[in-house]
Design an enzyme around this catalytic site. Structure first.
Site: not given
Ligand code: ZN
Length: 440
Positions: A82, A239, A243, A266, A345
């Site tokens: 945070h 939220h 994160d 996470h 080529h």
């Molecule tokens: Zn968090």
């Protein structure tokens, strides 16, 4: 991308606040300090002897269970996401986060207290450009938890996130560009939320002594328990975005890209951060000076031709960009449509033959060997090529940077060089070449 360079920023002055730590439930004081250019974010444990610091870098990631933990040696800091998200999103590139415990005060479970302290400290521009990671090709990450993260090219830093709880309850979606103003208004106030089933076992293990309805929303079945009403109807997905920002801050570079996240956590966030950091390291390794040095350090075409016996159409090096120490050398070749090999080529679909790239590697390695031996009285013969890989096609108009590194010189008869060719910062071919020497 804007042409005016963005500058690095730090804090105007030091500022801090005190509160309770989440896991131990102890009083902790956090203080943010300004830091010089290219310092990045570092955590400082003021409570330990010698006050060790920990770099907020993905290489120092230790744990991703419930919160993000980083560490160096035996020193740890927990729940860094945070405060990192707040510094990053509010535009702070360089700072010291000083604490007298192993985690920051949890506050109300949101990033609000950190944004408040950053605003009290102020944000000040510094005299060095910001470092950006520009996403060039999509990257993706999947975890056993069902988390899926995709990173797409974008001119800005954007996050589009879908959050879903057990049985897909509380499914929420939100998409936004991350700017300081948007972060402060839309993301920072969103609080941590937990599922009752999960915290029950943690409470039993006494792992969240500081946890309470003061600093988290608890979801039990369909009920949402919290001290104050939800701050947004979709507070959970906000939220989750918070994160993601905090975990990706561990990359160390600001990202120009669009993160598309489904059920992120996470673990997956950190995996993506690791992949980005790895790609950045790879880019750093193959980056070459944008302006080509003339003379100084390198060789122009005439000098190259004095060393190499090859001539058109078999001279595969236009010039030597430079040397790095005794063992590394970078050459370049601009591939024009007039190269004779393009005629056959392939007709109508010109692609540079891979063997010509190997020849270019051999010629650059020869120049390296020549420079090392300081004599052209011996000739290096190309003996073998191992581990040759052709990764991407090379087209007319491409400029190839040919990297050669001497890895082995056995006696003065044999030498080995690791080589790779780079176009537009991507490796197009690579191989290990062996040479032997004969007197001319
Ligand atoms: Zn968090």
């Amino acid at each position: 991308m804007s042409s005016t360079p963005e500058f690095q920023h730090t804090l105007g002055k030091a500022a801090g606040f005190s509160g309770t730590s989440l896991h131990k439930g102890e009083k902790v004081t956090l203080k943010l300090h300004p830091a010089p250019v290219d310092h990045g974010i570092k955590f400082k444990r003021k409570d330990l002897q010698d006050e060790p610091t920990i770099d907020a870098k993905i290489d120092n990631l230790k744990m991703v269970e419930r919160a993000t933990t980083i560490g160096e040696g035996s020193v740890r800091v927990h729940t860094v996401e945070h405060v990192l998200a707040s510094l990053f999103a509010m535009g702070v590139d360089n700072a010291i986060v000083e604490m007298d415990a192993n985690e920051p005060p949890i506050g109300d479970g949101s990033a609000q207290p950190y944004v408040d302290v950053i605003k009290r400290a102020g944000v000040a521009a510094q005299e060095a450009p910001r470092k950006f990671f520009d996403v060039r090709e999509s990257m993706h990450m999947e975890a056993k938890t069902g988390a899926l993260l995709i990173l797409l090219p974008d001119k800005t830093f954007r996050i589009s996130c879908t959050q879903a709880g057990p049985n897909n309850r509380f499914t929420q979606f939100l998409s936004m560009e991350v700017t300081p103003a948007i972060f402060e208004r839309e993301i920072a106030p969103a609080r941590t939320f937990v599922y009752y089933e999960d915290v029950q076992s943690l409470m039993d293990k006494n792992l969240i002594k500081g946890g309470s309805l003061e600093n988290a929303i608890v979801v039990r079945g369909d009920a949402v328990l919290s001290k104050e009403p939800l701050r947004f109807t979709d507070e959970f997905v906000r939220h989750k975005i918070l994160d993601i920002i905090g975990d990706l801050a561990l990359v160390g570079h600001r990202i120009h890209g669009h993160v598309v996240a489904v059920k992120p956590g996470h673990g997956a966030n950190a995996e993506l951060a690791r992949a980005v950091a790895r790609e950045q390291t790879r880019r750093d390794a193959i980056s070459v000076p944008r302006t080509l040095p003339s003379g100084e350090g390198g060789f122009d075409t005439d000098e190259v031709m004095q060393i190499l016996p090859h001539r058109y159409p078999f001279l595969m090096v236009d010039r030597i960009v430079g040397f790095e120490g005794e063992t590394k050398c970078i050459g370049m070749k601009t591939v024009s449509i007039n190269e004779p090999f393009f005629q056959g080529h392939f007709p109508g679909h010109p692609v540079m033959p891979g063997v010509m790239q190997v020849e270019a590697m051999a010629q650059v390695a020869s120049i390296l060997l020549f420079k090392l031996a300081k004599t052209s009285s011996r000739l290096g013969y190309f003996m073998s090529a191992d581990e040759v890989k052709f990764r991407k096609p090379v087209f007319p108009g491409d400029t190839i940077f040919i990297h050669a590194e001497l890895t082995k010189a056995r006696g003065n008869r044999l030498a080995k060089a690791k080589c790779h060719c780079v176009v537009n910062d991507a490796v197009v071919s690579e191989g290990e070449l062996m040479f032997t020497f004969l007197d001319r």
